[in-house]
Design a protein around this motif. Structure first.
Motif, PDB file in Angstrom:
ATOM      1  N   THR A   1       4.289   0.670  -3.411  1.00 56.69           N
ATOM      2  CA  THR A   1       3.308   1.682  -3.821  1.00 56.69           C
ATOM      3  C   THR A   1       3.111   2.710  -2.711  1.00 56.69           C
ATOM      4  O   THR A   1       3.048   3.917  -2.964  1.00 56.69           O
ATOM      5  N   ALA A   2       3.013   2.236  -1.475  1.00 58.46           N
ATOM      6  CA  ALA A   2       2.869   3.154  -0.344  1.00 58.46           C
ATOM      7  C   ALA A   2       4.087   4.051  -0.195  1.00 58.46           C
ATOM      8  O   ALA A   2       3.967   5.235   0.134  1.00 58.46           O
TER       9      ALA A   2
ATOM     10  N   ASP B   1      -8.766  -1.543   3.877  1.00 59.88           N
ATOM     11  CA  ASP B   1      -9.774  -1.005   2.960  1.00 59.88           C
ATOM     12  C   ASP B   1     -10.322   0.326   3.446  1.00 59.88           C
ATOM     13  O   ASP B   1     -10.729   0.479   4.595  1.00 59.88           O
ATOM     14  N   ARG B   2     -10.291   1.307   2.533  1.00 60.82           N
ATOM     15  CA  ARG B   2     -10.792   2.670   2.744  1.00 60.82           C
ATOM     16  C   ARG B   2      -9.976   3.462   3.762  1.00 60.82           C
ATOM     17  O   ARG B   2     -10.357   4.567   4.141  1.00 60.82           O
ATOM     18  N   ILE B   3      -8.856   2.888   4.203  1.00 60.65           N
ATOM     19  CA  ILE B   3      -7.954   3.612   5.097  1.00 60.65           C
ATOM     20  C   ILE B   3      -6.612   3.838   4.401  1.00 60.65           C
ATOM     21  O   ILE B   3      -6.134   4.979   4.304  1.00 60.65           O
ATOM     22  N   THR B   4      -6.005   2.773   3.907  1.00 60.32           N
ATOM     23  CA  THR B   4      -4.734   2.915   3.181  1.00 60.32           C
ATOM     24  C   THR B   4      -4.876   2.576   1.698  1.00 60.32           C
ATOM     25  O   THR B   4      -3.908   2.665   0.947  1.00 60.32           O
TER      26      THR B   4
ATOM     27  N   ALA C   1      -3.316   7.328   0.400  1.00 60.67           N
ATOM     28  CA  ALA C   1      -1.920   7.040   0.069  1.00 60.67           C
ATOM     29  C   ALA C   1      -0.972   7.608   1.117  1.00 60.67           C
ATOM     30  O   ALA C   1       0.034   6.965   1.463  1.00 60.67           O
ATOM     31  N   ARG C   2      -1.289   8.786   1.643  1.00 55.07           N
ATOM     32  CA  ARG C   2      -0.439   9.371   2.701  1.00 55.07           C
ATOM     33  C   ARG C   2      -0.523   8.534   3.978  1.00 55.07           C
ATOM     34  O   ARG C   2       0.491   8.341   4.672  1.00 55.07           O
ATOM     35  N   THR C   3      -1.697   8.024   4.298  1.00 55.62           N
ATOM     36  CA  THR C   3      -1.851   7.165   5.473  1.00 55.62           C
ATOM     37  C   THR C   3      -1.055   5.875   5.299  1.00 55.62           C
ATOM     38  O   THR C   3      -0.404   5.397   6.242  1.00 55.62           O
ATOM     39  N   ALA C   4      -1.098   5.319   4.101  1.00 52.69           N
ATOM     40  CA  ALA C   4      -0.326   4.098   3.827  1.00 52.69           C
ATOM     41  C   ALA C   4       1.166   4.352   3.974  1.00 52.69           C
ATOM     42  O   ALA C   4       1.902   3.532   4.522  1.00 52.69           O
ATOM     43  N   HIS C   5       1.615   5.511   3.510  1.00 56.23           N
ATOM     44  CA  HIS C   5       3.037   5.863   3.619  1.00 56.23           C
ATOM     45  C   HIS C   5       3.450   5.994   5.081  1.00 56.23           C
ATOM     46  O   HIS C   5       4.519   5.509   5.486  1.00 56.23           O
TER      47      HIS C   5
ATOM     48  N   PRO D   1      -1.877   6.192  -4.921  1.00 53.32           N
ATOM     49  CA  PRO D   1      -3.126   5.513  -4.531  1.00 53.32           C
ATOM     50  C   PRO D   1      -3.119   4.049  -4.962  1.00 53.32           C
ATOM     51  O   PRO D   1      -2.628   3.708  -6.041  1.00 53.32           O
ATOM     52  N   LEU D   2      -3.697   3.204  -4.112  1.00 54.33           N
ATOM     53  CA  LEU D   2      -3.631   1.766  -4.326  1.00 54.33           C
ATOM     54  C   LEU D   2      -5.015   1.137  -4.324  1.00 54.33           C
ATOM     55  O   LEU D   2      -5.852   1.443  -3.471  1.00 54.33           O
ATOM     56  N   VAL D   3      -5.220   0.235  -5.296  1.00 53.27           N
ATOM     57  CA  VAL D   3      -6.413  -0.600  -5.357  1.00 53.27           C
ATOM     58  C   VAL D   3      -5.908  -2.042  -5.385  1.00 53.27           C
ATOM     59  O   VAL D   3      -5.085  -2.393  -6.228  1.00 53.27           O
TER      60      VAL D   3
END
Length: 420
Positions: A315-316, A336-339, A369-373, A321-323
């Motif tokens: 997903t990243a 949580d609340r970051i990625t 989502a960009r931070t997770a990527h 966006p991920l839940v």
């Protein structure tokens, strides 16, 4: 190094995340100059006339795909017998195939190949490294009440006790394995799974086609993808959908994947009166899955048990966006609340609240989502993971050991009176 990997799945035979992990690891090891062989199998339900044993080299990795024996054994109906038959086939084929080639290490992936991996390591007197991708007790919330569960747990115990080095994919799994198999957590290595982001790039027209098919009115789309089993918690997501639709009318849920709970999930959708809003897509090829990932407003992973959370990395990679629940390794993969946004496993109200937060503020969701990527290039980079795996191989030596007895099967919950 000369590395022999033993795995019950290797492309094109892929059952879940284990197969993709082993494939990526083998190719990366070969690309960095190691001499890699993979001992695996042909598809379930075939035989030596339709799918004969095949020895081929792909992407620098020499792979032996062993044909199934003629016995009428089915994985879904005779799991333990089928597994023993598969291992017998692997063990018979290995000596001729190796033909004097002696690995520096044998790397077993999960309990399904324990007999073959232990047999080859014993025969050649080389170190055995084992990666535990999940546990039977974990999949059943600590309860080992069926005969099959007890049998699987005992093989997991044997592999964990016999291995000269043990690897898990998350800190949560390290704690679980240590507790279940009476091991010192300091002796267990944690190596995360990796991801190759470029695989998820798709054309805009493919993304638009998904939106046109499932949300022609522009309403929100949610996606779950992965195996359809009880521990994945998709039933909780379906239960949350009516609450989500009250504040975001028309929201639809796409469910991609196969498993034993497909019919159960369809019945839950009818019970919650959202059957027309839930689309069970079955297995999606990578290209179609990539387009779907890019088309939805959020991916929701409601797992009740999750050793790692490979789907969260995928997903990243798609910058969707991920839940996700905080079950097991997901609590490490998703910040949580970051990625992404997190909720407690089984918390239907928490799922609905987190999804509403994403739908109410898409700009903030896109930023997460960009931070997770971006995090994929550090914590989940395959080059680093491969280097760390080689370090485990290099440091592992055969250990002197006493004979291993049968484990005691817990009569209550394997995780104690307060199961996680």
């Amino acid at each position: 190094m000369r590395v022999l990997i033993v795995s019950w799945e290797y492309p094109p035979v892929v059952v879940g995340g284990l197969g993709r992990h082993v494939h990526a690891l083998a190719r990366r090891l070969a690309a960095t100059g190691h001499d890699v062989r993979v001992l695996s199998r042909q598809p379930n339900g075939t035989d030596a006339t339709t799918h004969p044993t095949l020895d081929e080299t792909v992407d620098g990795v020499r792979v032996l795909r062993v044909a199934e024996d003629p016995a009428h054994l089915e994985f879904d109906r005779d799991m333990v017998a089928w597994t023993l038959g598969m291992n017998h086939g692997l063990l018979r084929a290995a000596p001729v195939w190796l033909d004097g080639w002696r690995p520096d290490v044998v790397h077993a992936h999960d309990w399904l190949v324990a007999h073959a991996a232990i047999g080859v390591a014993d025969l050649l007197r080389v170190p055995l490294v084992a990666t535990v991708h999940a546990t039977e007790a974990g999949r059943h919330s600590g309860w080992l009440t069926s005969v099959i569960s007890q049998q699987v747990h005992s093989v997991e115990w044997w592999l964990a006790q016999r291995a000269d080095a043990l690897i898990t994919c998350s800190e949560a799994m390290r704690r679980e394995v240590s507790e279940l198999f009476d091991l010192d957590p300091a002796d267990i290595h944690v190596l995360h799974n990796g991801i190759e982001p470029r695989r998820w790039r798709v054309e805009r027209a493919e993304v638009d086609a998904v939106r046109t098919r499932y949300a022609p009115d522009g309403s929100a789309l949610l996606l779950y993808f992965g195996r359809l089993e009880y521990e994945k918690g998709v039933q909780d997501l379906i239960a949350a959908l009516p609450r989500i639709r009250r504040t975001h009318p028309g929201t639809r849920l796409l469910v991609a994947g196969d498993g034993t709970h497909a019919d159960f999930l369809a019945s839950r959708a009818r019970t919650h009166r959202v059957r027309r809003a839930v689309h069970l897509l079955g297995h999606l090829p990578d290209r179609a899955l990539a387009a779907t990932l890019a088309a939805v407003n959020a991916v929701v992973l409601p797992s009740r048990y999750e050793p790692f959370g490979m789907v969260a990395l995928e997903t990243a990679a798609a910058e969707t966006p991920l839940v996700a629940s905080t079950a097991g390794g997901l609590g490490e993969v998703v910040r949580d609340r970051i990625t992404g946004l997190s909720f407690a496993p089984g918390d239907v109200a928490g799922i609905a609240e987190a999804v509403r937060t994403v739908l109410d503020d898409p700009a903030a969701a896109a930023a997460r989502a960009r931070t997770a990527h971006a995090r994929l290039r550090t914590d989940f980079d395959w080059s680093r993971i491969t280097e760390a795996t080689v370090a485990v191989y290099t440091a592992t030596r055969p250990r002197p050991r006493d004979p291993i007895g049968k484990p005691k099967i817990p009569t209550g919950n394997a995780f104690g009176p307060d199961p996680r």
